[in-house]
Design an enzyme around this catalytic site. Structure first.
Site, PDB file in Angstrom:
ATOM      1  N   ASP A  24       0.844  -1.201   0.000  1.00  0.00           N
ATOM      2  CA  ASP A  24       0.000   0.000   0.000  1.00  0.00           C
ATOM      3  C   ASP A  24       0.882   1.255   0.000  1.00  0.00           C
ATOM      4  O   ASP A  24       0.388   2.377  -0.073  1.00  0.00           O
ATOM      5  CB  ASP A  24      -1.012  -0.009   1.153  1.00  0.00           C
ATOM      6  CG  ASP A  24      -0.363  -0.030   2.525  1.00  0.00           C
ATOM      7  OD1 ASP A  24       0.881  -0.162   2.614  1.00  0.00           O
ATOM      8  OD2 ASP A  24      -1.098   0.085   3.539  1.00  0.00           O
ATOM      9  N   GLU A  71      -1.274  -5.237   8.671  1.00  0.00           N
ATOM     10  CA  GLU A  71      -0.461  -4.655   9.739  1.00  0.00           C
ATOM     11  C   GLU A  71      -1.103  -4.854  11.109  1.00  0.00           C
ATOM     12  O   GLU A  71      -2.318  -4.774  11.239  1.00  0.00           O
ATOM     13  CB  GLU A  71      -0.280  -3.148   9.486  1.00  0.00           C
ATOM     14  CG  GLU A  71       0.474  -2.848   8.204  1.00  0.00           C
ATOM     15  CD  GLU A  71       0.672  -1.354   7.949  1.00  0.00           C
ATOM     16  OE1 GLU A  71       0.368  -0.534   8.852  1.00  0.00           O
ATOM     17  OE2 GLU A  71       1.127  -1.003   6.850  1.00  0.00           O
ATOM     18  N   GLU A 102       9.317  -4.109  10.674  1.00  0.00           N
ATOM     19  CA  GLU A 102       9.724  -2.811  10.102  1.00  0.00           C
ATOM     20  C   GLU A 102      10.151  -1.842  11.189  1.00  0.00           C
ATOM     21  O   GLU A 102       9.472  -1.705  12.217  1.00  0.00           O
ATOM     22  CB  GLU A 102       8.558  -2.204   9.295  1.00  0.00           C
ATOM     23  CG  GLU A 102       8.916  -0.820   8.744  1.00  0.00           C
ATOM     24  CD  GLU A 102       7.972  -0.276   7.683  1.00  0.00           C
ATOM     25  OE1 GLU A 102       7.033  -0.980   7.277  1.00  0.00           O
ATOM     26  OE2 GLU A 102       8.205   0.876   7.251  1.00  0.00           O
TER      27      GLU A 102
HETATM   28  O1  KIV Z   1       3.587  -1.157   1.683  1.00  0.00           O
HETATM   29  C1  KIV Z   1       4.749  -1.555   1.671  1.00  0.00           C
HETATM   30  O2  KIV Z   1       5.522  -1.315   0.724  1.00  0.00           O
HETATM   31  C2  KIV Z   1       5.207  -2.329   2.807  1.00  0.00           C
HETATM   32  C3  KIV Z   1       6.673  -2.644   2.875  1.00  0.00           C
HETATM   33  C4  KIV Z   1       7.429  -1.425   3.228  1.00  0.00           C
HETATM   34  C5  KIV Z   1       6.946  -3.770   3.794  1.00  0.00           C
HETATM   35  O3  KIV Z   1       4.453  -2.678   3.649  1.00  0.00           O
END
Ligand code: KIV
Length: 275
Positions: A55, A126, A193
């Site tokens: 996203d 998430e 992250e």
């Molecule tokens: O949306 C994204 O690109 C991500 C990565 C940074 C893991 O969640």
């Protein structure tokens, strides 16, 4: 219909089971974001294990400040393009903000849409302990789920900005519990992250499922980067990013050459014209 027949498209496909094996064999997992057919095909040909339709497209494709406004329809649109370009890589689609935090059935339906319409092989969402139930429900619907804990961009307002998570004893314990909850709920892997590298190393050591780090140090089972950061298409990338190319500068150079040659009537020359 036989379900055991292998087609050439699926024969060498990386699957969630492949990632399990990579962890056992201590073989690092490679993951990159992709948002369209052209780049998905290139990354797939290069041999990337996992293509994440992140996203983060909100920031790098749509020019938005945060990932919060992205919709399921937009994720499906980009996932379709990436799926068409990926013949070997596992395609994971991000569940956008608001698509899984409410009613459980809605979360399951949205995950199904990313797989059924978008062609994703798995979804990512998430959150840790608070997402235990929705992860379990989506896995229960036969869709593999990748977790994402630590710095979770969809929580930007709650975190008070994009800041490293898991500092201090309480912060550290919270991230460990989040990672455990994600595994316990049935996720096949988890993105770590923006956490200190020793914390990521401890989680990687404890979990059975693979960890994939971004700004989390070298001890994770794999690494992921946003394609625009990795290829140098972005200005002002964060400090944990390594730019493996300078495609932004190359693009400026090529575009300026084109402008100059058109203005000087050098393009098209006879070689690039029809008789
Ligand atoms: O949306 C994204 O690109 C991500 C990565 C940074 C893991 O969640």
């Amino acid at each position: 219909m036989s379900t055991t027949t292998k087609t050439s498209k699926t024969e060498h496909r990386i699957t969630v089971r492949s990632l399990e094996r990579f962890k056992s064999a201590n073989q690092p997992i490679t993951m990159m974001t992709a948002y369209d057919f052209c780049f998905a095909q290139l990354f797939d040909r290069a041999g990337i294990d996992v293509l994440l339709v992140g996203d983060s497209l909100a920031n790098v494709v749509q020019g938005r400040e945060t990932t919060l406004p992205v919709t399921c329809e937009e994720m499906i649109y980009h996932t379709k393009m990436v799926s068409r370009g990926a013949s070997r890589s596992l395609v994971v689609a991000d569940m956008p903000f608001g698509s899984y935090q409410g009613a459980l059935t809605e979360g399951v339906q949205n995950a199904i849409a990313l797989v059924k319409e978008g062609g994703a092989h798995a979804v990512k969402l998430e959150g840790g302990r608070s997402m235990h139930e929705v992860i379990a429900r989506i896995v229960g619907a036969e869709i593999p789920v990748m977790g994402h804990v630590g710095l979770t961009p969809q929580s930007v307002h709650k975190m008070g900005g994009y800041r490293v998570q898991g500092r201090g004893i309480t912060g550290r314990e919270r991230i460990i519990e989040d990672a455990r909850a994600v595994q316990e709920a049935g996720a096949f892997a988890v993105v770590l992250e923006g956490v200190p590298q020793d914390l990521a190393a401890a989680i990687t050591d404890e979990l059975v499922i693979p960890t994939i780090g971004i700004g989390a140090g070298v001890e994770c089972d794999g690494q992921v980067l946003v394609m625009h950061d990795l290829l140098g298409l972005n200005e002002g990338a964060p400090s944990f990013v390594k730019q493996y190319a300078r495609l932004g500068a190359e693009t400026l150079k090529a575009t300026r050459n084109f402008i100059d040659e058109v203005r000087e009537r050098k393009f098209p020359d006879p070689e690039h014209s029809y008789e």
